[in-house]
Enzyme design. Structure first.
Site, short mmCIF file in Angstrom:
data_model
loop_
_atom_site.label_atom_id
_atom_site.label_comp_id
_atom_site.label_asym_id
_atom_site.label_seq_id
_atom_site.Cartn_x
_atom_site.Cartn_y
_atom_site.Cartn_z
N TYR A 73 12.54 7.60 62.71
CA TYR A 73 11.89 8.15 61.52
C TYR A 73 12.56 7.65 60.25
O TYR A 73 11.90 7.38 59.25
CB TYR A 73 11.91 9.69 61.55
CG TYR A 73 11.02 10.29 60.48
CD1 TYR A 73 9.66 10.51 60.74
CD2 TYR A 73 11.52 10.60 59.22
CE1 TYR A 73 8.84 11.02 59.77
CE2 TYR A 73 10.69 11.12 58.24
CZ TYR A 73 9.35 11.33 58.51
OH TYR A 73 8.53 11.83 57.54
N PHE A 125 -9.10 -6.32 39.05
CA PHE A 125 -9.36 -6.22 40.49
C PHE A 125 -9.74 -4.76 40.76
O PHE A 125 -9.21 -3.84 40.13
CB PHE A 125 -8.17 -6.65 41.35
CG PHE A 125 -8.52 -6.58 42.81
CD1 PHE A 125 -9.38 -7.53 43.36
CD2 PHE A 125 -8.08 -5.55 43.60
CE1 PHE A 125 -9.79 -7.43 44.69
CE2 PHE A 125 -8.48 -5.46 44.94
CZ PHE A 125 -9.33 -6.40 45.48
N THR A 126 -10.65 -4.56 41.71
CA THR A 126 -11.25 -3.24 41.95
C THR A 126 -10.23 -2.11 42.09
O THR A 126 -10.24 -1.16 41.31
CB THR A 126 -12.12 -3.31 43.21
OG1 THR A 126 -11.33 -3.83 44.28
CG2 THR A 126 -13.33 -4.22 43.01
N ASP A 216 0.56 -8.89 40.53
CA ASP A 216 -0.15 -8.58 41.75
C ASP A 216 0.00 -9.85 42.58
O ASP A 216 -0.70 -10.83 42.38
CB ASP A 216 -1.62 -8.28 41.44
CG ASP A 216 -2.43 -8.00 42.71
OD1 ASP A 216 -1.96 -8.39 43.80
OD2 ASP A 216 -3.52 -7.42 42.60
N LYS A 259 -2.80 -9.88 53.04
CA LYS A 259 -3.23 -11.23 52.66
C LYS A 259 -2.13 -12.23 53.03
O LYS A 259 -2.00 -12.58 54.19
CB LYS A 259 -3.53 -11.28 51.16
CG LYS A 259 -4.77 -10.57 50.60
CD LYS A 259 -5.19 -9.29 51.14
CE LYS A 259 -6.33 -8.62 50.42
NZ LYS A 259 -6.03 -7.74 49.32
N ARG A 383 -19.37 -9.86 45.14
CA ARG A 383 -18.38 -9.67 44.08
C ARG A 383 -19.12 -9.90 42.77
O ARG A 383 -19.06 -10.97 42.16
CB ARG A 383 -17.20 -10.65 44.22
CG ARG A 383 -16.29 -10.33 45.39
CD ARG A 383 -15.19 -9.33 45.11
NE ARG A 383 -15.48 -7.96 45.44
CZ ARG A 383 -14.58 -7.08 45.86
NH1 ARG A 383 -13.34 -7.46 46.09
NH2 ARG A 383 -14.88 -5.83 46.06
N PHE A 450 -18.94 -0.28 45.77
CA PHE A 450 -19.36 -1.40 46.63
C PHE A 450 -19.06 -1.15 48.10
O PHE A 450 -19.74 -1.68 48.97
CB PHE A 450 -18.69 -2.71 46.18
CG PHE A 450 -17.19 -2.65 46.16
CD1 PHE A 450 -16.51 -2.15 45.06
CD2 PHE A 450 -16.45 -3.09 47.25
CE1 PHE A 450 -15.12 -2.07 45.06
CE2 PHE A 450 -15.06 -3.03 47.24
CZ PHE A 450 -14.40 -2.52 46.15
C1 LIG Z 1 -6.55 -6.71 48.48
C2 LIG Z 1 -6.08 -6.70 47.10
C3 LIG Z 1 -5.43 -5.59 46.56
C4 LIG Z 1 -5.29 -4.28 47.29
O1 LIG Z 1 -4.63 -4.38 48.49
P1 LIG Z 1 -5.03 -3.51 49.79
O2 LIG Z 1 -4.03 -3.95 50.79
O3 LIG Z 1 -6.44 -3.86 50.14
O4 LIG Z 1 -4.91 -2.08 49.42
C5 LIG Z 1 -4.95 -5.70 45.28
N1 LIG Z 1 -5.11 -6.81 44.54
C6 LIG Z 1 -5.75 -7.89 45.03
C7 LIG Z 1 -5.91 -9.10 44.17
C8 LIG Z 1 -6.27 -7.88 46.31
O5 LIG Z 1 -6.93 -8.93 46.77
#
Ligand SMILES: *Cc1c(COP(=O)(O)O)cnc(C)c1O
Length: 459
Positions: A73, A125-126, A216, A259, A383, A450
């Site tokens: 843990y 970004f969303t 980011d 990613k 998008r 979306f």
């Molecule tokens: C995917 C993504 C995020 C968010 O990450 P999650 O792992 O999906 O929560 C933030 N910024 C960018 C540019 C992304 O492509």
């Protein structure tokens, strides 16, 4: 002599069978999914280009690392391995793991953003903007103008427009800007990179006014490749060196491990300031889990640590970009409108130019993604206006200049032959594009619409 071919720098050790469907089955499936590719069942998809997020194939070493996961843990060995990987490859001393990227965005937004503040960035970004707005901040787009033009051929289309940035600082005052948010690469602009020169200049401006810089870093590895390819002085430097220099210009990063890091789940916040670390650790226990696991299993930490070393290998990154280009260049050769230059993780169809007979309020990109699925079982993502959501002040749709369909290439998953199937289908649709009709939205959720919105075809 023709050019010597290059192939994948890996071989396949396990395969997952996928189902081929009939056109009738796909028509029924997309109707049931409300013409939203997010709502399709994966079983009904032949080639899944919805996203490169969490869809990577892990290496044998990562699978082996899973077995080494320490599920204690607190204070698990796997946590220390992740911390070390981030320190060695990214160069930040402090790390807080989160369940995925938006977990890290949530933490940093809560720590730094107050109502009435402004967060400049290179295109929204969303999830990033959603977290900024939930804390009462306002996102301000300061990306260079060319980024909003799908056809503008510039090498670093993701760069921050320094004039726009300085203008905002002059207008609202540096005290109301908690940080500058730099995305590497810029997903919504088409996976477009930021130059090292621009990162250096953003840092200089930030230092001048005492503002933090937060990256980011979701696809920063791909960004490093474009710097190696295009920016003078970087041709002989390794991806890992370039990557490390990029990170040196940030106070901290939010990271989606789904990613770059070649894992199916995971993320983290990394930083240099021990006070921010302290606050992030206080918050992470409320929202994610102990600061040594942050909502992840020990095995997830272990796989991400291994992925961090693999992601910066030169042969891998070069192959990754080459495969995305292999698809994009076939479409360009056929005269299909796509975002140029071809970006790092995806090929983006320009739905406005593809379907000029469908007005933006009839969701051309959403309609094109649905048509692509029906034609070939290839799943892509909208998008455009649907992803952009509504303006919280006016309640009207935001109408982004870019109305795109993203064909996102998962890492190490598909072969070039799959890319041929995708290219054929897009070309086929382009030849019959006048038959594609617009949509109307019949269900609209209040945030991040979306993901779950539903549509019906217009007659
Ligand atoms: C995917 C993504 C995020 C968010 O990450 P999650 O792992 O999906 O929560 C933030 N910024 C960018 C540019 C992304 O492509």
């Amino acid at each position: 002599m023709e050019q010597r071919p290059v192939a994948e720098p890996y071989r396949i050790k396990a395969v997952e069978m996928v189902r081929m469907t009939t056109r009738e089955e796909r028509e029924a499936a997309i109707r049931e999914a409300g013409y939203n590719t997010f709502l399709l069942r994966s079983e009904d998809v032949y080639i899944d280009l919805l996203t490169d997020s969490g869809t990577s194939a892990m290496s044998d070493r990562q699978w082996a690392a899973l077995q080494m996961g320490d599920e204690a843990y607190a204070g698990a060995r796997s946590w220390f391995r992740l911390e070390k990987a981030v320190q060695e490859v990214y160069g930040f001393p402090y790390v807080v793991p989160t369940h995925q990227g938006r977990g890290a965005e949530h933490l940093i937004s809560r720590i730094l953003i107050r109502p009435g503040t402004y967060i400049p960035g290179n295109m929204y970004f969303t999830t990033t903007r959603a977290h900024i707005e939930l804390q009462g901040g306002t996102f301000v787009d300061v990306i260079r103008d060319e980024a909003h033009d799908p056809a503008a051929e510039v090498p670093f289309k993701g760069d921050i427009d320094l004039r726009k940035l300085e203008e905002l600082i002059g207008r609202v005052g540096p005290g109301r800007i908690p940080y500058i948010n730099v995305a590497l690469t810029v997903n919504m602009a088409g996976g477009q990179p930021v130059s090292m020169q621009n990162l250096r200049e953003v840092r200089r401006i930030a230092d001048k006014y005492g503002i933090r810089v937060w990256f980011d870093a979701t696809r920063a590895v791909e960004n490093a490749y474009f710097i190696q390819e295009r920016e003078p002085g970087y041709q002989d430097r390794s991806i890992r060196e370039i990557f490390r220099e990029m990170m040196s210009y940030a106070d901290g990063i939010t990271m989606s491990g789904k990613k770059d890091c070649l894992v199916n789940i995971g993320g983290f916040l990394a930083m240099r300031d021990p006070e921010i670390l302290q606050k992030a650790r206080e918050l992470v226990v409320v929202w994610e889990g102990m600061p040594t696991y942050g909502g992840l299993a020990g095995r997830d930490l272990e796989a991400m640590a291994q992925g961090i070393y693999e992601m910066v290998e030169d042969d891998w990154v070069a192959w990754r970009i080459r495969q995305v280009r292999y698809l994009g260049e076939q479409l360009l050769a056929a005269g299909i409108p796509i975002v140029r230059p071809i970006g790092g993780h995806a090929v983006f169809l320009d739905a406005k130019a593809f379907l000029p007979h469908i007005p933006q309020d009839h969701f051309p990109a959403q309609a094109l993604a649905a048509a692509l699925y029906v034609d070939s079982g290839v799943r892509a993502m909208e998008r455009g206006i649907v992803s952009a959501g509504r303006d919280p002040q006016t309640g009207d749709h935001r109408r982004p200049k870019l109305e795109l369909v993203r064909l996102t290439i998962p890492r190490r998953v598909y072969t070039d032959r799959h890319m041929d199937v995708v290219a054929y289908s897009v070309k086929h649709l382009y030849a019959h594009r006048d038959q594609i009709k617009g949509l109307r939205m019949v269900y609209e959720p209040p945030t991040l619409r979306f993901f779950t919105a539903r549509f019906e075809p217009l007659e």
